[in-house]
Design a protein around this motif. Structure first.
Motif, PDB file in Angstrom:
ATOM      1  N   PHE A 193      47.540  69.869  21.796  1.00 19.44           N
ATOM      2  CA  PHE A 193      47.272  69.880  23.227  1.00 19.44           C
ATOM      3  C   PHE A 193      46.741  68.488  23.583  1.00 19.44           C
ATOM      4  O   PHE A 193      45.748  68.034  23.034  1.00 19.44           O
ATOM      5  CB  PHE A 193      46.233  70.954  23.571  1.00 19.44           C
ATOM      6  N   HIS A 253      52.236  70.947  25.355  1.00 21.46           N
ATOM      7  CA  HIS A 253      51.023  71.202  26.118  1.00 21.46           C
ATOM      8  C   HIS A 253      50.363  69.861  26.442  1.00 21.46           C
ATOM      9  O   HIS A 253      49.610  69.309  25.625  1.00 21.46           O
ATOM     10  CB  HIS A 253      50.071  72.097  25.322  1.00 21.46           C
ATOM     11  N   ALA A 294      41.520  73.959  26.646  1.00 18.88           N
ATOM     12  CA  ALA A 294      41.886  74.709  25.435  1.00 18.88           C
ATOM     13  C   ALA A 294      40.733  74.576  24.445  1.00 18.88           C
ATOM     14  O   ALA A 294      39.808  73.770  24.637  1.00 18.88           O
ATOM     15  CB  ALA A 294      43.181  74.173  24.837  1.00 18.88           C
ATOM     16  N   SER A 295      40.780  75.342  23.385  1.00 15.44           N
ATOM     17  CA  SER A 295      39.703  75.300  22.396  1.00 15.44           C
ATOM     18  C   SER A 295      39.778  74.068  21.510  1.00 15.44           C
ATOM     19  O   SER A 295      38.776  73.651  20.922  1.00 15.44           O
ATOM     20  CB  SER A 295      39.751  76.559  21.515  1.00 15.44           C
ATOM     21  N   TRP A 332      37.922  69.071  19.764  1.00 14.88           N
ATOM     22  CA  TRP A 332      38.716  68.017  20.400  1.00 14.88           C
ATOM     23  C   TRP A 332      38.483  66.662  19.742  1.00 14.88           C
ATOM     24  O   TRP A 332      37.339  66.241  19.568  1.00 14.88           O
ATOM     25  CB  TRP A 332      38.361  67.921  21.882  1.00 14.88           C
TER      26      TRP A 332
END
Length: 376
Positions: A193, A253, A294-295, A332
């Motif tokens: 992502f 994504h 997102a995670s 992230w």
């Protein structure tokens, strides 16, 4: 087919990445130097490199390299160059270039000498006293450095960073070649992502989408060499066909956000022109407040720098707020480019790695937080 020596100038810091790109294209004799990458090849190599290289500024044919401490040496070096192999009788051949650390430092004088020598050479080879210069443009470039002159033929026309999707930018556009390099340094392959929380004109997101799809960045534009008399149209057709055959299809994504709605609208327009709007979502949002999309994933961004004192203070406060907001974003990885030398202090964490890059003429550091777990 002929065999040429090529040079691709790059932004400082991108030479190695460009060299790796050329090797993946199976180009011959790739050599990385400061500010440029050299390689060898034929007309097909010219077309393939033009279409596929993401981090090079333009593609030049090396015509000659010689010592030039005097105007006479400069004249004779150009006069001995086989320009007739590249420029037809009616070709336009304007001259531009630069001088650095040389006895000859007047660019206008060097331009005039090179033009005169090229005119004499071509006039004699074509048996005419006057060259009409009413045909296709063959741009000559020179680099005079440390008393050596390198003479080039520009095959790109508009710089290779001009992909054709960004007619206009916002106040601080990020060059496409640098954006592509920033994405490539994360080793993104289309599976993660990607989020740019300061998307501006959408350049990072668009370059990420082109990389994910393995789409040649030059596919939607034209190059000066497509008009050259010695470049067959079929070569370009074959190179474009090869590039299209290598494209991937998939679901990606990629999110771009910005707290300026005008930037969001501009990003959407640019992504549409690039043909990758189906891969990217753009939305309004304050990077220091909005929820993580997102995670886990990869943040790649070019936040405001603040080149003037008041703006610099604002930028420092922004970095501090961003650092607090992302403090517990453990899933992230974060890649942030800025010219602020104390960025790590304001962000609140030392980068795992950093790399010196140039955004135009602005010296920056690319801060890489590659450990997705937060440092204790």
């Amino acid at each position: 087919m002929a065999n040429f020596e090529f040079a691709i100038p790059t932004l400082f810091g991108l030479e190695g990445i460009c060299g790796d790109e050329l090797r993946r294209l199976d180009m011959e004799n790739v050599r990385v130097e400061n500010g440029r990458v050299l390689f060898s090849g034929d007309e097909m190599a010219l077309a393939r490199a033009s279409l596929n290289i993401r981090t090079g500024e333009r593609l030049l044919v090396v015509l000659a390299d010689f010592e030039a401490k005097t105007f006479e040496q400069l004249f004779q070096g150009v006069y001995r160059t086989n320009l007739e192999d590249f420029i037809p009788q009616n070709g336009q051949f304007p001259v531009k270039g630069h001088c650095l650390n040389s006895q000859l430092m007047s660019v206008p004088d060097c331009q005039a000498i090179i033009k005169k020598a090229a005119s004499k050479r071509l006039g004699e080879k074509y048996g005419v006293q006057w060259l009409p210069e009413d045909g296709v443009k063959y741009q000559l470039q020179f680099a005079l450095m440390n008393d050596r002159c390198t003479l080039y033929l520009d095959t790109s026309g508009a710089g290779m960073h001009k992909r054709g999707y960004r007619a206009v930018g916002n106040d601080a556009p990020l060059r496409e070649t640098l954006a592509a390099a920033m994405v490539m340094l994360t080793k993104y392959r289309g599976r993660d992502f990607i989020w740019d929380p300061f998307c501006g004109s959408g350049t990072i997101c668009i370059e990420a989408a082109l990389i994910a799809k393995n789409r040649a960045p030059g596919l939607r534009r034209r190059f000066a060499a497509e008009q050259f008399a010695w470049m067959e149209e079929k070569i370009w057709q074959d190179a474009r066909g090869e590039a299209m055959d290598k494209e991937f299809k998939g679901k990606y994504h990629i999110l771009g956000s910005d707290n300026d709605p005008k930037c969001v609208s501009l990003s959407i327009s640019n992504a549409k022109k690039a043909g990758v709007l189906d891969c990217i979502e753009f939305r309004d949002g304050d990077a220091t407040k909005m929820d993580l999309p997102a995670s886990q994933g990869v943040i790649i961004c070019n936040p405001p720098y603040g080149q003037r004192l008041g703006e610099q203070k604002d930028a420092q406060r922004l970095y501090a707020a961003l650092g607090r907001h992302l403090k517990y974003a453990d899933g992230w990885k974060k890649y942030i480019i800025t010219s602020e030398p104390e960025f790590e202090h304001y962000f609140g964490r030392r980068a795992d790695k950093k790399r010196k890059l140039y955004n135009g003429m602005i010296k920056c550091d690319y801060y890489m937080y590659t450990d997705s777990g937060r440092k204790k």
